[in-house]
Every structure is written in C-alpha cells, then in structure tokens.
Design a protein around this motif. Structure first.
Motif, short mmCIF file in Angstrom:
data_model
loop_
_atom_site.label_atom_id
_atom_site.label_comp_id
_atom_site.label_asym_id
_atom_site.label_seq_id
_atom_site.Cartn_x
_atom_site.Cartn_y
_atom_site.Cartn_z
N ILE A 1 -8.04 101.10 99.72
CA ILE A 1 -9.36 101.66 100.02
C ILE A 1 -9.53 101.64 101.53
O ILE A 1 -9.43 100.60 102.17
CB ILE A 1 -10.48 100.85 99.32
CG1 ILE A 1 -10.37 101.04 97.81
CG2 ILE A 1 -11.86 101.28 99.83
CD1 ILE A 1 -11.32 100.18 96.99
N LEU A 2 -9.73 102.82 102.10
CA LEU A 2 -9.86 102.97 103.55
C LEU A 2 -10.89 104.04 103.88
O LEU A 2 -11.25 104.85 103.02
CB LEU A 2 -8.52 103.38 104.18
CG LEU A 2 -7.47 102.29 104.39
CD1 LEU A 2 -6.17 102.92 104.85
CD2 LEU A 2 -7.93 101.27 105.42
N THR B 1 -12.64 106.04 100.92
CA THR B 1 -11.83 106.72 99.91
C THR B 1 -10.80 105.78 99.29
O THR B 1 -10.25 104.94 99.98
CB THR B 1 -11.08 107.91 100.57
OG1 THR B 1 -11.98 108.66 101.36
CG2 THR B 1 -10.45 108.82 99.55
N LEU B 2 -10.60 105.96 97.99
CA LEU B 2 -9.50 105.26 97.32
C LEU B 2 -8.26 106.15 97.41
O LEU B 2 -8.26 107.26 96.88
CB LEU B 2 -9.84 104.98 95.85
CG LEU B 2 -8.66 104.52 94.98
CD1 LEU B 2 -8.19 103.13 95.39
CD2 LEU B 2 -9.02 104.54 93.50
N CYS B 3 -7.24 105.65 98.09
CA CYS B 3 -5.97 106.37 98.15
C CYS B 3 -5.04 105.72 97.13
O CYS B 3 -4.80 104.51 97.21
CB CYS B 3 -5.38 106.27 99.56
SG CYS B 3 -3.87 107.20 99.75
N GLY C 1 -1.62 96.31 110.24
CA GLY C 1 -2.62 96.53 109.19
C GLY C 1 -3.95 96.92 109.80
O GLY C 1 -4.21 96.69 110.98
N ASP C 2 -4.82 97.51 108.97
CA ASP C 2 -6.13 97.97 109.47
C ASP C 2 -6.96 96.81 110.02
O ASP C 2 -7.72 96.98 110.97
CB ASP C 2 -6.89 98.68 108.34
CG ASP C 2 -6.13 99.92 107.89
OD1 ASP C 2 -6.06 100.86 108.69
OD2 ASP C 2 -5.58 99.91 106.78
N GLY C 3 -6.78 95.64 109.44
CA GLY C 3 -7.54 94.47 109.90
C GLY C 3 -7.06 93.96 111.26
O GLY C 3 -7.73 93.15 111.89
#
Length: 605
Positions: free
Chosen positions: A119-120, A127-129, A568-570
């Motif tokens: 989820i991003l 959106t759920l990819c 990673g996004d984090g």
C-alpha cells in the motif's frame, strides 16, 4: 522492562491490556498506532509472562496524517493482518493460499498461489498495488535426498555428495510455514539429541516436535541440518545460535539443475505460473472479491473507517520515446516490443574495438573438440565486428581449480589481455575458484564458457558472437551507445548488499559513467556495518568519480543523475538527511565556487 526481543511475545504482553488501548490498534513490535489519544502522554502498564512481571511504557510520539509515510507503513501491517484472516499462509514476505495448491505428481512439485502486496501513495491517491506470486515446493524432503544418495551395499550416505546437494539450498518446514537456508550438516547428532528450550528445560528433538507440533519423527538416526538463521538488526551484538532442523520435516524448494534442464517440467510450470494480463486480472479480482465479502475482514476495515474500491485503477500507459542505438557509423532501432537488437549488431564493426593479441584458452583434455570449435567460430565472427584476433595459446588442464591456477601461474605474463576458460560442467566451486584467482590474485579479464553450450553446431556462431562481444567489453571496448538527449550528464548507480546468512559486513556498490557515450564506468565498493543501508563513504566515491570524469572530458558534468536502489519508503527521509548532504559536500569541494552548482536542486523521483 525487562527487554523482550520476540515480537510475538511483545504483542501478547500488550494484548493483555486490550480493554485499555481498544480493539482498534496496530502494533509492529515497538510502535503502536491508535485512532485516538490516550488520556496521559506517558502511561505505564504491568503484564505477566509466565508469572514474571513485565512493565510496559507507552509514550505519545506524534499524530499522523492519513497519507504520511509512517501511516502507510501501518496500513501495510493492517493489510497483512487481513491476509491472515483470509487463511493465507505467510512464507517469507508474501502470503500464499495452501488450500488452492496445484500438485504436479509427474514432476513431484507443488505450487502454492499467492500475492505480493504493497500500500503506497501513487500519484493522486493511496493505492493497493498487488501482483500474483507463486511458491514452488518439491514433494521431496531433505531426508529423501539423503537416503537417495546412500550406497546400496554399505547403506552409508555419501557425505560429500549430500553436502554438495544440500548446503546453500532453501528448505521449507510445513509445521510453521518458514523457510531456512541450509548452512551445514551435523552428522554427529540426531533427533534423539537433547537441546535446551528457552525456559532452560532439556528435551529431545523427537519429543519437541511431538509436543509442540503433534508431528512424529520416524528415523531416529538421521543427521541434523544447521541453519545460521537470518540476520536481524536488533541482534547485531548478541551471540548467534544456529537453528537445528530435522531433514525428514524439511521440504526442498525451488528447482534442481536436473529439473531446469527438463523441457517438460519448465513447459508445465510456465503454463501455470506465467499469467497473461487477463488471467492476472482475474486472480486479483478474486482477491478483491474475497476482501469485500469476508465478514471478519470487513469488520477490521470498518474499525479504521477504511474501504477498498471494487474496481481497478485505470490509467493511460506512458509510452517512452523509442531509443536509437548507434554502432560505428550505423544506427538502428531497439525494437521496444522485444528489447532485442542482437541480429543488427552482428552485421558491422563495434563502436570501440580492442584487438586480441595475447590471450590464453584453457580447456580440460576431454573438451579439446569444444575449445577448437569455439576458436574456429571466433575466427569467422570477429572480422565482421572489426576485432583483430591473433592465435590463442591453447593450454590443457585437468578438472580442478588447482590445475587451472597452476597453468595460469606458469603462462600468464604482463602482456596477457584475456583468459578464456572452457569448463567441463557448471560446478560453482570451479567457476568461483577461477574467478577469484583472476580477479584478486592475478587481475586479468576472463571469460568462462561451459563446454556443453558449444556442442550444438546450429547455435555455435551465435554463442561465439556473444563471447567475442563480452571479451571486447571486458578489455575496455564498447559494443554500441545510445543517445539520452542529455548533454554532459553523469549517471550514478548505488545499491547495498546485505549478507543475511553470515552477518558479515554490508557492501555498498557505487558506479558512475565517466564519458558522454555511457560506455566507460568507474566503480567502487564501500564496506559497512552489517545491515547498514545508508552509505557513509559517498563523498569520497563521488569526488573520485568527478575527478575521473574531468580527466576524460577536460570539464565537469553539467548534470548528475543518481539511481539509488534498495531504499524502503520509510527510509526516504533518512536518505535525504544522510546521503544528499554528502553529495552536496562533494560538489562543493570539486566544483569551482563561481560554477553556479549551488543553485541545483536535489530531487527524489
């Protein structure tokens, strides 16, 4: 307090206070997300763990907006909880449907269908990819493999062959849905051996599996497999205990070399696992329908006031401008539909050619025919490429690393440009040994080729062409170039490798273009602490790369484009705080003060 590492136990301790924190919560082992504030900014609670008192401290940190990167991390934790509620089994990072497994009895294989999800925030909304994924298991345990390699007369296992087959492989244990890498085999112990449980009590492996998983171990004389386990950042300074596994309970995963060479196996798997867009969409719609109709899932989502759209996101695909490829004086298209332009490259000279004047060919005695055929084919294909090729020195070897290195020690000189090694088989230890010698002890460009690939006359010319192209590149030549549309731009790539098995140092790789054609590159490795993703030595790498660019071009690049993988996004903000200042510092030290680079903006795309 006291500190407890096990995330599962930490969650159980927190859940003892469900009435206080509320049913609606997400906990990742260290941080807790709630839809409301607790009464006090700091709350202390007491839990019990086997009659031991454990103190929990909950402290308010921040309030998150729905689309903040931290909030997205919690959405992903929530979605993993949803997948569990749908009875999907977690194996590694992904979730699989054991109930819908497909069995290939002819090939002794089982495929579990599953999903990769994330989820991003994509462009305009959260959106759920999702994508379809498969887990491939064999109907063969490590025990089956061991017994299959027993000598029929002595009934003893071939220790060397068993080690060769098992060490380095990944096994799967059905009793807990986990995968392990086999690092060694313990031939001294067996399932009757005792070990200490976390509480200190001793128990045999047989009794442990019977009590814990209601599983019986039948052969009490089999050896034990050793897995060093995966590296965890929290365990960096703690002594590491290996995990002992019973072969009878360990299923082999992935494909063996024999299976990969079997056309029927690969064909049947491709029909099942390679989904066209329509089948892929059908499988993903099934996932979404289950989410919409599962009462437990819907109840969980309603607690957070979340819901998924019933339809896929529809958008217009971006079509990139077709790239022209330049080779010598010729230019041709890259055929974006197939991404293959090998046919066009054969009919003219390469962009930058290196002649083969002093080179060696090493071959095992029984593969002399394959080595001779390759030399004849190279004589036919190199003139068209513009490569001047003199006679190679042909040297016979036996099938060991020692033989190859001894022959090389005796025949390599300062003039040697290339070493071509014909290998009798795909033995990894042989290839690794040769490459280590020719990369570390005696640095010379080298090319290895397995004799079996040279046995087919109909493909020999194609293989010879590709080998000649690779050798030309390794000696500093170039096959072709593309035009990016950017003038005087340097391209940089950065990634990190983490040794999760041996917990050795992490290695950051840095590469950068040093000419405008993007055919020459500078590279450097940086050794870091285990598990460290952000790179410390960037300033030194970039300064060296910029100086080398300047030496080749007599000016500094006007633009620098960095491809940074593995973050990673984090970690994006941490990357901006840690790596971008190093890049800016490098530019300050290399560029003249009046160059105007200070006005450049660093953008993460």
């Amino acid at each position: 307090m006291p500190d407890i590492e096990d995330g599962k136990v930490r969650s159980e301790l927190l859940l003892q206070h469900k009435a206080f924190i509320g049913e609606c919560h997400i906990f990742d082992g260290s941080s807790l997300l709630l839809p409301h504030k607790l009464l006090l900014p700091k709350t202390e609670l007491v839990s019990l763990l086997k009659n031991q008192v454990v103190k929990l401290t909950i402290e308010f940190i921040s309030e998150l907006s729905p689309n903040s990167p931290d909030c997205l991390r919690y959405y992903n934790i929530l979605f993993r909880r949803i997948l569990k509620q749908m009875n999907l089994k977690q194996v590694g990072r992904n979730y699989y449907n054991k109930q819908e497994a497909t069995e290939f009895f002819d090939h002794k294989l089982v495929i579990w269908p599953g999903y990769v999800t994330s989820i991003l925030e994509y462009e305009t909304s959260i959106t759920l990819c999702a994508d379809v994924n498969h887990k491939l298991l064999r109907m063969q345990t490590a025990y089956d493999l061991i017994t299959g390699l027993r000598d029929p007369q002595t009934r003893k296992e071939d220790v060397e062959q068993v080690s060769k087959e098992l060490i380095g492989s990944i096994v799967f244990t059905l009793y807990n849905n986990k995968t392990y890498r086999v690092d060694a085999i313990n031939w001294e112990d067996n399932p009757r051996t005792k070990f200490k449980k976390s509480g200190g009590a001793e128990i045999t492996f047989v009794d442990y599996y019977r009590e814990q998983y209601n599983t019986e171990v039948t052969d009490l004389t089999q050896p034990l497999l050793i897995s060093k386990g995966k590296w965890k950042k929290s365990q960096q300074d703690t002594p590491h205990k290996p995990i002992m596994l019973v072969p009878e309970l360990c299923y082999l995963t992935g494909l063996s070399d024999k299976m990969r060479k079997d056309y029927r196996v690969m064909r049947d798997l491709a029909l099942h696992m390679r989904l066209d867009p329509e089948r892929r969409q059908h499988e993903l719609r099934k996932l979404m329908n289950t989410i919409q109709t599962n009462r437990e899932v819907q109840r969980e989502l309603q607690l957070w006031d979340l819901k998924f759209d019933t339809n896929f996101v529809s958008f217009s695909g971006r079509i990139l401008k077709e790239v022209r490829i330049f080779q010598g004086r010729r230019a041709f298209d890259s055929h974006p539909q197939f991404a293959d332009w090998s046919r066009e490259t054969r009919s003219g000279p390469l962009l930058n050619v290196k002649s083969l004047d002093h080179w060696l060919i090493l071959y095992p005695t029984r593969n002399y025919g394959a080595a001779s055929s390759l030399v004849q084919s190279l004589r036919k294909v190199t003139p068209t490429m513009g490569i001047a090729m003199r006679e190679a020195k042909m040297l016979e070897v036996s099938d060991t690393v020692q033989s190859y290195t001894t022959v090389l020690e005796n025949h390599v000189s300062s003039k040697t440009q290339m070493v071509l090694c014909v290998l009798s088989s795909e033995k990894k230890d042989l290839y690794d040994g040769i490459k280590q010698y020719l990369c570390v002890k005696c640095p010379i460009p080298s090319q290895c080729v397995v004799a079996r690939t040279l046995d087919k006359p109909q493909t020999l010319m194609t293989i010879a062409t590709k080998i000649a192209q690779q050798m030309n590149c390794k000696m500093g030549g170039a096959l072709w170039k593309v035009e990016t549309g950017l003038q005087n731009a340097m391209f940089i790539g950065i990634d990190c490798f983490h040794d999760t098995v041996n917990r050795r140092k992490s290695i950051a790789g840095f590469v950068s273009s040093i000419n405008q054609e993007l055919t020459q590159w500078f590279s450097q490795c940086i050794f870091q602490e285990s598990g460290q993703e952000l790179v410390n030595g960037l300033k030194t790498c970039l300064e060296a790369a910029l100086k080398l660019w300047c030496k080749h071009n007599q000016f500094l690049p006007q633009a620098i484009i960095v491809y940074r993988d593995g973050v990673g996004d984090g970690q994006l903000q941490a990357l901006m705080d840690h790596e971008v200042p190093q890049i800016e510092s490098s530019l300050r030290s290399v560029y003249p003060k009046d160059s105007g680079y200070i006005n450049c903006k660093v953008q993460i795309l």
